[in-house]
Structures are given as C-alpha cells and as structure tokens.
Design a protein around this motif. Sequence first.
Motif, short mmCIF file in Angstrom:
data_model
loop_
_atom_site.label_atom_id
_atom_site.label_comp_id
_atom_site.label_asym_id
_atom_site.label_seq_id
_atom_site.Cartn_x
_atom_site.Cartn_y
_atom_site.Cartn_z
N LYS A 132 -52.21 -11.74 19.00
CA LYS A 132 -51.24 -11.61 17.92
C LYS A 132 -50.17 -10.57 18.28
CE LYS A 132 -53.91 -13.15 13.90
NZ LYS A 132 -52.94 -14.19 13.52
N THR A 133 -49.05 -10.66 17.62
CA THR A 133 -47.95 -9.73 17.84
C THR A 133 -48.23 -8.41 17.14
OG1 THR A 133 -46.36 -11.55 17.95
CG2 THR A 133 -45.47 -9.35 17.54
N VAL A 134 -48.13 -7.32 17.89
CA VAL A 134 -48.39 -5.99 17.33
C VAL A 134 -47.12 -5.47 16.65
CG1 VAL A 134 -48.97 -3.60 17.89
CG2 VAL A 134 -50.16 -5.48 19.03
N ILE A 135 -47.30 -4.85 15.49
CA ILE A 135 -46.17 -4.26 14.75
C ILE A 135 -46.21 -2.74 14.93
CG2 ILE A 135 -45.05 -3.97 12.51
CD1 ILE A 135 -46.43 -6.40 11.51
N PRO A 136 -45.12 -2.11 15.31
CA PRO A 136 -45.08 -0.64 15.36
C PRO A 136 -45.26 -0.06 13.96
CG PRO A 136 -43.19 -1.60 16.50
CD PRO A 136 -43.85 -2.72 15.75
N PRO A 137 -45.98 1.05 13.82
CA PRO A 137 -46.17 1.65 12.50
C PRO A 137 -44.87 1.96 11.78
CG PRO A 137 -47.63 2.66 14.11
CD PRO A 137 -46.72 1.76 14.87
N SER A 138 -43.82 2.25 12.52
CA SER A 138 -42.54 2.58 11.89
C SER A 138 -41.97 1.42 11.08
CB SER A 138 -41.53 3.01 12.96
OG SER A 138 -41.32 1.96 13.90
N GLU A 139 -42.44 0.20 11.34
CA GLU A 139 -41.97 -0.96 10.59
C GLU A 139 -42.77 -1.22 9.32
OE1 GLU A 139 -41.30 -4.48 12.86
OE2 GLU A 139 -40.47 -3.40 14.58
N LEU A 140 -43.78 -0.35 9.07
CA LEU A 140 -44.64 -0.53 7.90
C LEU A 140 -44.46 0.55 6.85
CD1 LEU A 140 -47.96 -1.44 9.76
CD2 LEU A 140 -46.26 -3.01 8.82
N THR A 141 -43.94 1.70 7.24
CA THR A 141 -43.86 2.84 6.34
C THR A 141 -42.45 3.37 6.26
OG1 THR A 141 -44.68 5.09 5.96
CG2 THR A 141 -44.52 4.38 8.23
N LEU A 143 -42.06 6.61 6.03
CA LEU A 143 -42.18 7.94 6.63
C LEU A 143 -41.59 7.96 8.03
CD1 LEU A 143 -45.86 8.70 5.58
CD2 LEU A 143 -43.82 9.76 4.61
N THR A 144 -40.97 9.04 8.39
CA THR A 144 -40.45 9.18 9.76
C THR A 144 -41.54 9.66 10.71
OG1 THR A 144 -39.65 11.41 9.24
CG2 THR A 144 -38.09 9.59 9.01
N ASP A 145 -42.51 10.44 10.20
CA ASP A 145 -43.62 10.90 11.02
C ASP A 145 -44.76 9.88 10.90
OD1 ASP A 145 -45.72 12.10 12.33
OD2 ASP A 145 -45.74 13.92 11.10
N VAL A 146 -44.95 9.07 11.93
CA VAL A 146 -45.97 8.01 11.89
C VAL A 146 -47.17 8.36 12.78
CG1 VAL A 146 -44.32 6.21 11.34
CG2 VAL A 146 -44.83 6.71 13.74
N SER A 147 -47.31 9.64 13.11
CA SER A 147 -48.39 10.05 14.02
C SER A 147 -49.76 9.70 13.47
CB SER A 147 -48.29 11.55 14.32
OG SER A 147 -48.37 12.31 13.12
N SER A 148 -49.92 9.76 12.14
CA SER A 148 -51.24 9.46 11.56
C SER A 148 -51.60 7.98 11.67
CB SER A 148 -51.27 9.88 10.09
OG SER A 148 -50.34 9.14 9.34
N LEU A 149 -50.63 7.13 11.98
CA LEU A 149 -50.87 5.69 12.10
C LEU A 149 -50.95 5.23 13.55
CD1 LEU A 149 -48.32 4.41 9.41
CD2 LEU A 149 -50.65 5.24 9.07
N SER A 150 -50.81 6.16 14.48
CA SER A 150 -50.67 5.79 15.89
C SER A 150 -51.97 5.34 16.54
CB SER A 150 -50.07 6.96 16.67
OG SER A 150 -50.95 8.09 16.62
N HIS A 151 -53.11 5.56 15.87
CA HIS A 151 -54.40 5.19 16.45
C HIS A 151 -54.83 3.78 16.05
CE1 HIS A 151 -55.14 9.36 17.74
NE2 HIS A 151 -54.61 9.71 16.58
N THR A 152 -53.99 3.11 15.27
CA THR A 152 -54.37 1.83 14.68
C THR A 152 -53.49 0.71 15.21
OG1 THR A 152 -55.06 2.95 12.65
CG2 THR A 152 -54.61 0.60 12.48
#
Length: 446
Positions: A132-141, A143-152
């Motif tokens: 499947k196509t992966v979506i960058p966290p920045s396209e979901l939130t 917030l500018t700081d997406v570090s907390s989503l980077s492990h998913t």
Amino acid sequence: MKKLIIFLGIALTIGVILAPLKLIAWSEHPLLAYPVLSSIPDLTKRNPVEVQSLKAFLIKEEKGLAEFLMRYEEWAKTNLPNYAPLPQGLEFKHTGNQSDIVYRFLTALRLNPNIKLRLYLHLLPNQDINGKTVIPPSELTTLTDVSSLSHTNYVVINEGELVAPLQVLCTANDEPDYGFDLGLFEDNGTSHGKTYGFGVQPFGDPKLEYGSQAPFHMGFYHEAKLVYAFGPFLRKTYPEYRISLFKALAEYAFATGNDYWGWRFMGWGMHYLGDLSMPYHTAPLPGMSAARMIWINLKAIIGFPKSKNDAVQLVSNKHSVLEQYQWIAMREAYSNYDTNPLIEALRAETPITPYSNDFARTVVSQISVDRSRKVDKALKEFCPPLLVKDPSFEASKSKELDNLMDQINNYSGANGIEQLNALLTEMLRTYSMSLRSYYNAIVSKA
C-alpha cells in the motif's frame, strides 16, 4: 482581602501548573485500542465496510444531518453540565451547496476546520504495509512537529474500497490528537476561535502549538468545592461534549447506512473517553492538596515563588514520564503480543459499567481521580529522582526520557518495572472497560 488572596493562590497555582503540561494522555491510542477491540467477537465478525469520504457522506445526508444536529444541540444544552451553546449562525444547514459542505460541517461541530481527514489506516507495529501507499504524517495532522508520529506507518485507502470495521475504529482512535481541538478559543489567534463561543482559553498555554486542545482532552470533575469556588475555569472542560457528540453521530451514521462513518465517529469518541482514564487528565495537581496549593502561592505572592515554580515543573515532568512509559511499554508489548500482561489486561473481559450520559464524569474520571495519588506516589518511588523530583530538570524530550526503561531499571531494578507495570495494568483495565461500554451503547442502537 483574605478571600482575594486565597482566590489568587488557587487560581494562579492551577492555571500556571496546567499551562505547560503535555496534553496528550495516552500516546498512540491504537496500541491500546486494538487489543481491546479485537477481543470483541461481535466486532471482529462484522463484514467489511465501504470507504466513504466525508464529503460524500455529507452530500448524501445533508438534510438529515441538519435536523439531527439541531436536536443534538437542544439535548446538549439540557444534559451537559457547563456546556457552551453553539453560537447562532454556526448551525449546519441544508443549503445544497457542495463546495463548502465540509467546512460548514466542521464549524458546526466546532472542530478545527483545517483538519485533514484523509482516507487511511494507522498500522500497528506488527502489521506489514503489503504494497500500500505510505502517507507522510504531515499529511494527516495540522501540527508542524510530527516527531511523535514518525514511528508509525500510515497507508492510503480509497473511496469504495472495503475495509474491516476494526481497522477503521483503531485508526480513528488516534485522530483527535492530530489537530481537532486546536485554536478553538477566542484568544488563540484564529478566525474560527473568535466565533465558536468557548470564550478565552481557561488553561493550557495558548502560545504552544498543541496547547489549546487541553480543555477538550482533560476533565476536572471531582475537585473540592473550595477549588471550584476560587478556580471556576476548571469547570470549562469539554470532553463530555466530544464524547456525546461523536456517539450521536456514530448512531446516526449507522442508522442511515453509512457504516464507515459510524465506525470512524465511534473511534473519535473513544479517544476522548480513553483520555479520561489517564490520571493527569482528570486531576489537575495529583498528590497536592488544596491547602498546599494555597500555601505555595501565598509564598509566591509575598516574593518567594520557588515552591510554586518547582511544583509547575514537577507535575509536568511526571506527566511526561508516565506518558512515555506507557508508549514504550506498549510498543514493546507487541513483540510478545500473545503473552504480554499489558495486552492481556486490555483483552480481558472485565465487568463493564453500562454507559450512561454521565459515564465519562461519574465512572471513568472518578476511577482515574481516585487512582491519581497512587500513581503520583509510584512515579516518585520507582523513577529516577532526576526525572520526577528535580524541579531544575526539564524531562520533556530529554535524552533521559528517550531511554526511560533503562533509567528506571538502573534506579529501582526489576521490582520498579514490575510495580509500574502493575499500576499501568490497572489504568489499562479502566481504559478497556470504558471503550467496551461505549461500543456496546452504540451498537445496541445500530
């Protein structure tokens, strides 16, 4: 004058201490939600549902939703304590205009109108992308700081595709932390915040990017009368509003054959309900009495602010430590999923208190508040003093927090980990019970 000093003491203490706190209760909600929801046979046996964009759902249901939301508003004004009524002009109306229908809906729900609401799935640590196509966290939130989503890993799903309700529910459980409740107060510097009717932000730091979501994810329902008398802003919390609104929307979506949005709305409501099982979201100052609050502020008023400043930092640090401990422990739990005691606690069929209109207030948050002193004491006993007893140290995003388990193991050994896990297990049982009760209440009407 004496009453004024007491007022200032309590109000300033709570207001200042709440301002810098981390405002996410449980990190990565799907890690907690999946073991709970995947152990409900009724859910896992359900047929896949067709993915539907929010715009398609709204176009199909515009007239019905306009009538439904009008009825919900009247219900909320009657049944939700301290509810801030929807200002006139924000009502969702049947206009037939499709170009602004999503915006009109989000503003009628008094959500951040900039949230992204992509069609996607939140994958768990043991799930493969499977092409499947992966979506960058920045396209979901927002917030500018997406570090907390980077492990998913997040992957695209498409309108018309069939997906399991369990996957929709787990994914939706995390979404309210992606910007739903940001900028909603009149002093947040947003155009929508000036129109939503929530007034000025009662607590939390409006200068922080994520700070304005605090009053929607925290519920302080069990403080002493004296605290409320001199700190009335503590009553201005809105998780009950979100929980009841998304429950009602889920029921509407199921009743009208829009099952994808039934599950997604349900997951959103579960997020806020789950937040209230975290003691630092239901007790503003765990471990501190009203008398202590007054005393340290009296000292601050006469020129000795150190005790107050220290209290601010220590509460923030302990909140950060508990949140990080939970996240690390749950990520590790997925490596031995079938035998991990935390997973077992979430999967266990514990007695369920039936859902009611005041369930969040009188059941979940009450259990959480009753547990708050015990949690505060355990953190101070089993975690390194630098992290929970040293007010000169900032725990948030420190390297010590990154390797928290090693820090605790070196300080209190296997016994410390065992005791903290036992306490986390208690909290997760409450979390599990709350989600099951909410699920049962909604599907019983579907």
